[in-house]
Design an enzyme around this catalytic site. Structure first.
Site, short mmCIF file in Angstrom:
data_model
loop_
_atom_site.label_atom_id
_atom_site.label_comp_id
_atom_site.label_asym_id
_atom_site.label_seq_id
_atom_site.Cartn_x
_atom_site.Cartn_y
_atom_site.Cartn_z
N LYS A 121 -3.30 1.22 9.27
CA LYS A 121 -2.15 2.49 8.44
C LYS A 121 -2.67 3.35 10.37
O LYS A 121 -2.36 2.31 10.83
CB LYS A 121 -3.96 2.87 7.45
N HIS A 128 5.69 4.04 0.65
CA HIS A 128 3.96 4.01 0.57
C HIS A 128 3.73 4.86 0.46
O HIS A 128 4.34 6.08 0.20
CB HIS A 128 3.00 3.32 2.32
N GLU A 173 1.89 7.29 0.45
CA GLU A 173 0.70 8.07 1.47
C GLU A 173 2.25 8.61 2.36
O GLU A 173 2.24 9.35 2.48
CB GLU A 173 -0.20 7.14 2.76
N GLU A 212 1.03 -1.63 -6.07
CA GLU A 212 0.15 -0.72 -5.74
C GLU A 212 0.08 0.70 -6.39
O GLU A 212 0.66 1.68 -6.04
CB GLU A 212 0.33 0.14 -3.94
N GLY A 259 -7.66 2.68 -1.47
CA GLY A 259 -8.98 3.17 -0.79
C GLY A 259 -9.39 3.83 -1.48
O GLY A 259 -10.54 4.38 -1.08
P1 PGA Z 1 -6.67 0.22 0.49
O1 PGA Z 1 -5.05 0.36 0.84
O2 PGA Z 1 -6.91 -2.16 0.34
O3 PGA Z 1 -7.44 0.21 2.10
O4 PGA Z 1 -6.64 0.47 -0.98
C1 PGA Z 1 -3.73 -0.76 1.12
C2 PGA Z 1 -3.03 -0.04 1.32
O5 PGA Z 1 -3.06 1.97 0.89
O6 PGA Z 1 -1.36 -0.42 1.54
#
Ligand code: PGA
Length: 256
Positions: free
Chosen positions: A11, A96, A98, A168, A174
């Site tokens: 990230k 993703h 995000e 995901e 996170g």
């Molecule tokens: P994380 O993130 O392992 O911190 O949960 C995974 C991702 O967003 O690819």
């Protein structure tokens, strides 16, 4: 046999000098890797330094976390697939959660990027996943089905096996909350069935589907033992070279 693929999504973390020292520690920690593929996805600014460091480890590939769909042009602040290829980048994360939630990327935008990446010879790590609300209201299959059909629309048969799908669930990213191996396996099997519907069974069997969302050394092995889980996309836990190396060891242990 699908080769498991473990990918570190850094990230917006690590400068290029921090990336260099991370990779030095990681290479010392991990030693040799033969049976799984390892990908590190730094921010753009740390890509050249990471590519140089990766030359010491044949199983290691470098990827990017985003790109624009156009080859070049008036798109201030953007980076194209051609530019990434010129740096010997092999993978790119697309769709993703995000990017979808914080930067407004729709299925249509993700689709343009997927096709542009494939055209340029980059392998997309194509992310899908439901929100907690969608899970609680029994919409998991509907959401995953839509994201996959729209996100991969127009992808040619031969390109399908270049794509890595990452499941995901947004509620696990996170948050420290992981999908149980059974929940993840169920979603992965469903994703494979959707892929079979848009390509064919044998092609869908070849596509690797990673799990992502709070993967750590203590939950990785059981997840990696599931039939349809072919690796992991790791955020937080990948920022520590030692824990990323441990997760890779867990994936190797799951092969036995
Ligand atoms: P994380 O993130 O392992 O911190 O949960 C995974 C991702 O967003 O690819």
């Amino acid at each position: 046999m699908r080769k498991k693929i473990l990918a570190a999504n850094w990230k917006m973390n690590l400068t290029h000098t921090e990336a260099e020292s991370y990779l030095q520690s990681f290479l010392t920690e991990i030693g040799e890797v033969n049976d799984v593929e390892v990908v590190v996805l730094p921010p753009f600014t740390a890509i050249p330094a990471s590519v140089s460091a990766s030359e010491k480890m044949p199983a290691l590939r470098i990827g990017a976390q985003n790109m624009h769909w156009a080859k070049s042009g008036a798109f201030t602040g953007e980076v194209s697939a051609t530019m990434l290829r010129a740096l010997y980048v092999k993978y790119v994360i697309l769709g993703h959660s995000e990017r979808r939630t914080l930067f407004g990327e729709t299925d249509e935008i993700v689709n343009r990027k997927v096709r542009a990446a494939l055209d340029a010879g980059l392998r997309p790590i194509f992310c899908v996943g439901e929100t907690l609300h969608e899970r609680d209201s029994n919409q998991v299959e509907q959401v995953l089905g839509r994201q996959i059909r729209q996100g991969l629309d127009g992808v040619s048969q031969k390109d399908f096996t270049e794509i890595v799908v990452a499941y995901e669930p947004c509620w696990a990213i996170g948050t420290g909350r992981t999908a149980t191996p059974a929940q993840a396996e169920q979603a992965h099997a469903f994703i494979r069935s959707v892929l079979a519907g848009i390509t064919d069974g044998p092609t869908a069997e070849k596509v690797r589907i990673q799990y992502g969302g709070s993967v750590k050394p203590d939950n990785a092995e059981e997840l990696m033992r599931q039939k349809n889980i072919d690796g992991a996309l790791i955020g937080g836990a990948s920022l520590d070279p030692r824990s990323f190396a441990q997760i890779i060891r867990c994936a190797e242990a799951a092969l036995i």
